[in-house]
Motif scaffolding. Structure first.
Motif, PDB file in Angstrom:
ATOM      1  N   PRO A   1       1.176  -1.272   0.418  1.00 26.88           N
ATOM      2  CA  PRO A   1      -0.086   0.056   0.180  1.00 26.88           C
ATOM      3  C   PRO A   1       0.857   1.177   0.020  1.00 26.88           C
TER       4      PRO A   1
ATOM      5  N   THR B   1       0.133  -0.188  -4.468  1.00 29.96           N
ATOM      6  CA  THR B   1      -1.670  -0.935  -4.147  1.00 29.96           C
ATOM      7  C   THR B   1      -2.228   0.247  -3.631  1.00 29.96           C
ATOM      8  N   VAL B   2      -4.105  -0.063  -3.225  1.00 29.44           N
ATOM      9  CA  VAL B   2      -4.921   0.534  -2.624  1.00 29.44           C
ATOM     10  C   VAL B   2      -4.854  -0.764  -0.915  1.00 29.44           C
ATOM     11  N   HIS B   3      -4.813  -1.628  -1.507  1.00 28.83           N
ATOM     12  CA  HIS B   3      -5.523  -3.007  -0.032  1.00 28.83           C
ATOM     13  C   HIS B   3      -4.104  -2.476   1.240  1.00 28.83           C
TER      14      HIS B   3
ATOM     15  N   ASP C   1      -4.859  -4.188 -10.438  1.00 35.14           N
ATOM     16  CA  ASP C   1      -4.398  -2.818 -10.071  1.00 35.14           C
ATOM     17  C   ASP C   1      -3.377  -1.907  -9.851  1.00 35.14           C
TER      18      ASP C   1
ATOM     19  N   GLU D   1      -1.392   5.825  -7.073  1.00 35.98           N
ATOM     20  CA  GLU D   1      -2.526   5.851  -6.027  1.00 35.98           C
ATOM     21  C   GLU D   1      -2.943   6.488  -5.059  1.00 35.98           C
TER      22      GLU D   1
ATOM     23  N   ALA E   1     -10.726  -3.592  -9.575  1.00 33.68           N
ATOM     24  CA  ALA E   1      -9.699  -3.347  -9.177  1.00 33.68           C
ATOM     25  C   ALA E   1      -9.730  -2.403  -7.427  1.00 33.68           C
ATOM     26  N   HIS E   2      -9.345  -2.517  -6.109  1.00 29.26           N
ATOM     27  CA  HIS E   2      -9.617  -1.706  -5.442  1.00 29.26           C
ATOM     28  C   HIS E   2     -10.224  -1.877  -5.160  1.00 29.26           C
ATOM     29  N   THR E   3     -10.683  -3.433  -5.209  1.00 33.59           N
ATOM     30  CA  THR E   3     -12.325  -4.418  -4.169  1.00 33.59           C
ATOM     31  C   THR E   3     -11.366  -5.715  -3.986  1.00 33.59           C
TER      32      THR E   3
ATOM     33  N   GLU F   1     -10.307  -8.471  -6.876  1.00 37.64           N
ATOM     34  CA  GLU F   1     -10.228  -8.870  -7.764  1.00 37.64           C
ATOM     35  C   GLU F   1      -8.918  -9.652  -8.361  1.00 37.64           C
TER      36      GLU F   1
END
Length: 373
Positions: free
Chosen positions: A21, A80-82, A107, A141, A346-348, A351
């Motif tokens: 992240p 990443t966003v996770h 992503d 991101e 993406a972003h879920t 993914e």
């Protein structure tokens, strides 16, 4: 299920297991270490740019003919966003048929990985049509606050820009994106006791609600303009008239003119009651990426290469999300985006990337690097 290394995918599995992240500097820098290791046996010059403002490092890779001419620029991000721990709990690394699941696989770790493999192979073979530069960023991101100057500086000296964001809607290429604006609004009222001094107070949350209605009313789907207030915070206690309230605004526009007009409208937000104070900060942090004639020609070239490889390449309607391609397109560099893996989510926590899309899209990246004159 147990994952077996297939066609080099064991390296990609390592990438996905390395959670990164944006604000986890250690994780992002470990990803950069993996890229450096990937290039160890190739004729690639590596410049590592130290992270700043709580962000990880960036990499600038250079290879190809040593000629004084505009380069082919490739761009990938490895943040990443996770959050860390997602891979152990909510989005486990797994293969289900053609789908490879995992945080950041779509992503955009898979696209970055196979683009770097193509870059390395072309460097080894000495088959690049032009000098090649690959920027690997740690902060896309959150709008690329650290690396935008690097992207724009190199982009101005590049003939083409290729971005490995994920493909859309079944493998489609991106040739235009909306611009993105981010703003923060602070409303200040007057605190008082909610019981004994209610008339003395001026409720900042109440005034913020009025402002939010005005912001949301700026959305105009016909022009491709959207305004979103997705968070709000305010108050200090249930029995206190709140003095402060804060909320961010997400703005998306299709044209530079609308970006300027909506920015002016948001910055002009004012309280109707003089007992309140409304302060707005922010700006467009990604300019619109419009499909120029040169970008259209670049897409036509990619489409012909894809046909030779054995698949059809199409463009999607203007993408709503921004990318680092917005920066290069806005300064006039022909830009092709969406060159990464096909998939979805993406972003879920659903993914995934399609394994079958890796080989043809890697071949397309290779041929672009070999033929863009």
């Amino acid at each position: 299920m147990t994952l077996s290394p297939d066609a080099g995918l064991d390296t990609l599995f390592t990438w996905i297991r390395t959670e990164s992240p944006t604000h986890d500097v250690a994780g992002v820098n470990l990803m950069m270490d993996l890229v450096v290791a990937q290039m160890a046996d190739a004729p690639v010059a590596i410049e590592r740019l130290p992270g700043a403002s709580g962000l990880g490092d960036a990499l600038v890779l250079r290879a190809g003919p040593e000629r004084d001419e505009p380069a082919i620029l490739v761009m990938s991000h490895l943040d990443t966003v996770h959050p860390v721990g997602t891979i152990q709990n909510d989005l486990r690394l797994r293969v289900e048929g053609d789908r490879l699941y995992g945080p950041g696989v779509y992503d955009m770790k898979a696209g970055a990985w196979f683009a770097l493999e193509a870059f390395k192979a072309v460097a080894r073979q000495g088959s690049a049509a032009r000098p090649m530069i690959f920027i690997v960023t740690p902060d896309e991101e959150i709008g690329s606050p650290m690396t935008r100057p690097v992207i724009e500086s190199i982009g101005r000296r590049s003939a083409f820009a290729l971005v490995t964001e994920p493909a859309r809607d079944g493998g489609k290429i991106v040739t235009s994106r909306k611009g993105v604006g981010r703003f923060d609004v602070h409303v200040e009222g007057r605190p008082s006791h909610a019981g004994s001094r209610h008339p003395d107070g001026r409720n900042a949350i109440y005034e913020a609600a009025r402002q939010i209605l005005a912001v949301e009313a700026m959305t105009d789907y016909g022009r491709g303009v959207t305004t979103t207030v997705g968070m709000i915070s305010g108050g200090s206690a249930v029995n206190t008239i709140p003095q402060h309230c804060h909320f961010p605004i997400d703005l998306r526009v299709e044209t530079v003119a609308d970006g300027e007009a909506l920015t002016a409208a948001i910055m002009a937000l004012r309280a109707q009651n003089p007992d309140f104070n409304v302060t707005v900060t922010g700006e467009m942090n990604r300019p619109p990426y419009e499909c120029s004639d040169a970008t259209a020609r670049l897409f036509d070239h990619a489409k012909s290469l894809a046909s030779e490889i054995g698949f059809d390449l199409a463009t999607c309607p203007r993408a709503g999300g921004g990318s680092d391609g917005n920066f290069t397109a806005a300064i006039g560099t022909p830009t092709l985006d969406g060159l990464g893996i096909d998939g979805d989510g993406a972003h879920t926590l659903q993914e995934y990337g399609l394994i079958s899309s890796i080989a043809p899209r890697r071949a397309l990246m290779t041929r672009l690097l070999e033929t863009l004159r």
